[in-house]
Design a protein around this motif. Sequence first.
Motif, mmCIF file in Angstrom:
data_model
loop_
_atom_site.group_PDB
_atom_site.id
_atom_site.type_symbol
_atom_site.label_atom_id
_atom_site.label_comp_id
_atom_site.label_asym_id
_atom_site.label_seq_id
_atom_site.Cartn_x
_atom_site.Cartn_y
_atom_site.Cartn_z
ATOM 1 N N ASN A 1 0.839 -1.194 0.000
ATOM 2 C CA ASN A 1 0.000 0.000 0.000
ATOM 3 C C ASN A 1 0.874 1.244 0.000
ATOM 4 O O ASN A 1 2.109 1.181 0.028
ATOM 5 C CB ASN A 1 -0.975 -0.005 1.179
ATOM 6 C CG ASN A 1 -0.283 0.055 2.525
ATOM 7 O OD1 ASN A 1 0.932 0.239 2.617
ATOM 8 N ND2 ASN A 1 -1.044 -0.109 3.594
ATOM 9 N N GLN A 2 0.231 2.400 -0.024
ATOM 10 C CA GLN A 2 0.947 3.644 -0.232
ATOM 11 C C GLN A 2 1.821 4.056 0.942
ATOM 12 O O GLN A 2 2.676 4.944 0.798
ATOM 13 C CB GLN A 2 -0.071 4.766 -0.478
ATOM 14 C CG GLN A 2 -1.037 4.956 0.700
ATOM 15 C CD GLN A 2 -2.011 6.079 0.455
ATOM 16 O OE1 GLN A 2 -1.842 6.828 -0.495
ATOM 17 N NE2 GLN A 2 -3.013 6.197 1.301
ATOM 18 N N ALA A 3 1.642 3.446 2.114
ATOM 19 C CA ALA A 3 2.380 3.878 3.298
ATOM 20 C C ALA A 3 3.722 3.163 3.466
ATOM 21 O O ALA A 3 4.458 3.460 4.408
ATOM 22 C CB ALA A 3 1.524 3.654 4.551
ATOM 23 N N VAL A 4 4.061 2.237 2.570
ATOM 24 C CA VAL A 4 5.303 1.480 2.698
ATOM 25 C C VAL A 4 6.496 2.389 2.422
ATOM 26 O O VAL A 4 6.496 3.171 1.461
ATOM 27 C CB VAL A 4 5.310 0.283 1.733
ATOM 28 C CG1 VAL A 4 6.644 -0.446 1.784
ATOM 29 C CG2 VAL A 4 4.172 -0.670 2.068
ATOM 30 N N SER A 5 7.509 2.291 3.254
ATOM 31 C CA SER A 5 8.734 3.077 3.066
ATOM 32 C C SER A 5 9.938 2.209 3.396
ATOM 33 O O SER A 5 9.814 1.161 4.038
ATOM 34 C CB SER A 5 8.722 4.334 3.939
ATOM 35 O OG SER A 5 8.644 3.991 5.315
ATOM 36 N N LEU A 6 11.117 2.669 2.967
ATOM 37 C CA LEU A 6 12.364 1.949 3.184
ATOM 38 C C LEU A 6 13.352 2.815 3.931
ATOM 39 O O LEU A 6 13.449 4.026 3.694
ATOM 40 C CB LEU A 6 12.998 1.530 1.840
ATOM 41 C CG LEU A 6 12.368 0.380 1.055
ATOM 42 C CD1 LEU A 6 13.142 0.158 -0.233
ATOM 43 C CD2 LEU A 6 12.322 -0.882 1.874
ATOM 44 N N ALA A 7 14.076 2.195 4.846
ATOM 45 C CA ALA A 7 15.206 2.842 5.493
ATOM 46 C C ALA A 7 16.463 2.494 4.700
ATOM 47 O O ALA A 7 16.480 1.515 3.939
ATOM 48 C CB ALA A 7 15.323 2.365 6.942
ATOM 49 N N PRO A 8 17.537 3.280 4.826
ATOM 50 C CA PRO A 8 18.771 2.961 4.081
ATOM 51 C C PRO A 8 19.264 1.561 4.416
ATOM 52 O O PRO A 8 19.302 1.154 5.585
ATOM 53 C CB PRO A 8 19.748 4.034 4.546
ATOM 54 C CG PRO A 8 18.887 5.155 5.031
ATOM 55 C CD PRO A 8 17.667 4.513 5.613
ATOM 56 N N CYS A 9 19.623 0.799 3.390
ATOM 57 C CA CYS A 9 20.105 -0.563 3.601
ATOM 58 C C CYS A 9 20.935 -0.975 2.396
ATOM 59 O O CYS A 9 20.965 -0.293 1.377
ATOM 60 C CB CYS A 9 18.948 -1.545 3.819
ATOM 61 S SG CYS A 9 17.812 -1.665 2.422
ATOM 62 N N ALA A 10 21.644 -2.092 2.537
ATOM 63 C CA ALA A 10 22.434 -2.673 1.457
ATOM 64 C C ALA A 10 21.984 -4.113 1.276
ATOM 65 O O ALA A 10 21.835 -4.856 2.257
ATOM 66 C CB ALA A 10 23.923 -2.599 1.760
ATOM 67 N N VAL A 11 21.786 -4.517 0.022
ATOM 68 C CA VAL A 11 21.251 -5.842 -0.285
ATOM 69 C C VAL A 11 22.116 -6.487 -1.354
ATOM 70 O O VAL A 11 22.468 -5.847 -2.348
ATOM 71 C CB VAL A 11 19.785 -5.758 -0.776
ATOM 72 C CG1 VAL A 11 19.275 -7.154 -1.114
ATOM 73 C CG2 VAL A 11 18.907 -5.098 0.274
ATOM 74 N N ALA A 12 22.465 -7.746 -1.144
ATOM 75 C CA ALA A 12 23.153 -8.547 -2.155
ATOM 76 C C ALA A 12 22.269 -9.731 -2.475
ATOM 77 O O ALA A 12 21.736 -10.390 -1.573
ATOM 78 C CB ALA A 12 24.513 -9.017 -1.656
ATOM 79 N N HIS A 13 22.105 -10.003 -3.763
ATOM 80 C CA HIS A 13 21.225 -11.089 -4.174
ATOM 81 C C HIS A 13 21.905 -11.923 -5.243
ATOM 82 O O HIS A 13 22.477 -11.395 -6.189
ATOM 83 C CB HIS A 13 19.897 -10.544 -4.717
ATOM 84 C CG HIS A 13 19.033 -11.607 -5.328
ATOM 85 N ND1 HIS A 13 18.428 -12.584 -4.588
ATOM 86 C CD2 HIS A 13 18.690 -11.849 -6.622
ATOM 87 C CE1 HIS A 13 17.747 -13.379 -5.383
ATOM 88 N NE2 HIS A 13 17.899 -12.954 -6.629
ATOM 89 N N GLY A 14 21.874 -13.225 -5.061
ATOM 90 C CA GLY A 14 22.408 -14.160 -6.045
ATOM 91 C C GLY A 14 21.579 -15.425 -6.014
ATOM 92 O O GLY A 14 20.708 -15.590 -5.163
#
Length: 375
Positions: A276-289
């Motif tokens: 929904n419209q209220a979703v937000s993200l905090a600063p983070c680092a992601v690695a995906h494989g």
Amino acid sequence: MSTSARRLSCLALLAGLIAAGMAPGLAQAAQRIKEVAAVQGVRSNQLMGYGLVIGLDGTGDQTAQVPFAAQGVSSMLQQMGITVPPGTPMQLKNIAAVLVTAQLPAFAQPGQQIDVSVSSIGNAKSLRGGTLIVTPLKGADGEVYAVAQGGLIVGGAGASAGGSKVQINHLSGGRVPQGATVERAVPTPLSQGDSIQLDLNAADFNTARAVAAAINTAKGAGVAQAVDGRVVRVRAPQDMNDRVSFLADIENLPLELAKPAAKVVLNPRTGSIVMNQAVSLAPCAVAHGSLSVTINSTPVISQPNPLAGGNTVVSEKADISIAQQGGSLIQLPASAQLSDVVKALNALGATPQDLLAILQAMKAAGALQADLEVI
């Protein structure tokens, strides 16, 4: 579509349906009370009945395997004065036993007509072209509230011959538009007491307060009272004509609701992700494989020499290979708007199935500002 295009479009539909209307400065349309609450007691009621569909073109139940279909035919014939001797074999390929369901709307009166749904409960191949004969529809209290009858509309077709079969859509269910006549009305508590109760569709204290405030502003202070996060009690006129007009007025009152709680809904079976419209993200680092393991098994036959006196032995040779796709560490900035969240997740280049695991890991790390709900 290329692999990169599929990755970039994994949330494109989400962006188009939700994020497009959440641009900064775009006001959200106000909701009305009728869209967030309902009057207690004003609801539909479920009806159900057992009946028979006749006139099928040899696609009905196999009575040897569905004995209750033959019993239903015998009971129907007895009501019409025809007695079938016990033990008489009945080959009724043109008849199918069905379950008939319907929704009785609020305030429905005797003589009005409603739609019914008809579903096979035996092994009938198709209900196409059949006619539902008189079927009483009962409520949860066992009383008959409607009677159904009429020709079925089945949205499909099929044919079979020589062991081959072609079928389009579902043939074991259909509908009879306006196929049931209401025989009894269900009383509602709308006219009882000096107040009515509004039940919110979802429990929320802020919504309950907003509903009560909107009614008090339009109809006077003290008319509505929020009892809890689900119920709002409203004083209403005693005269039924005035009460109906009163309800018509308050149902269309606009509400200015605060932003809903942030939530992400995950469906692991289909890989669907909805935010929904209220979703937000905090600063983070992601690695995906990704890691793939491939196992190939090849039969190997060991044949002894003709005079060796041994036995032929069959064994297997297994080849195992492991391939790991590298993934670089990607830094995701803080995102306050849903459109920014979509762009950040698309930057990972992950499929929706991978995003299910990534979002759960981001939630565990405290970077995803939302509640996760798995359905």
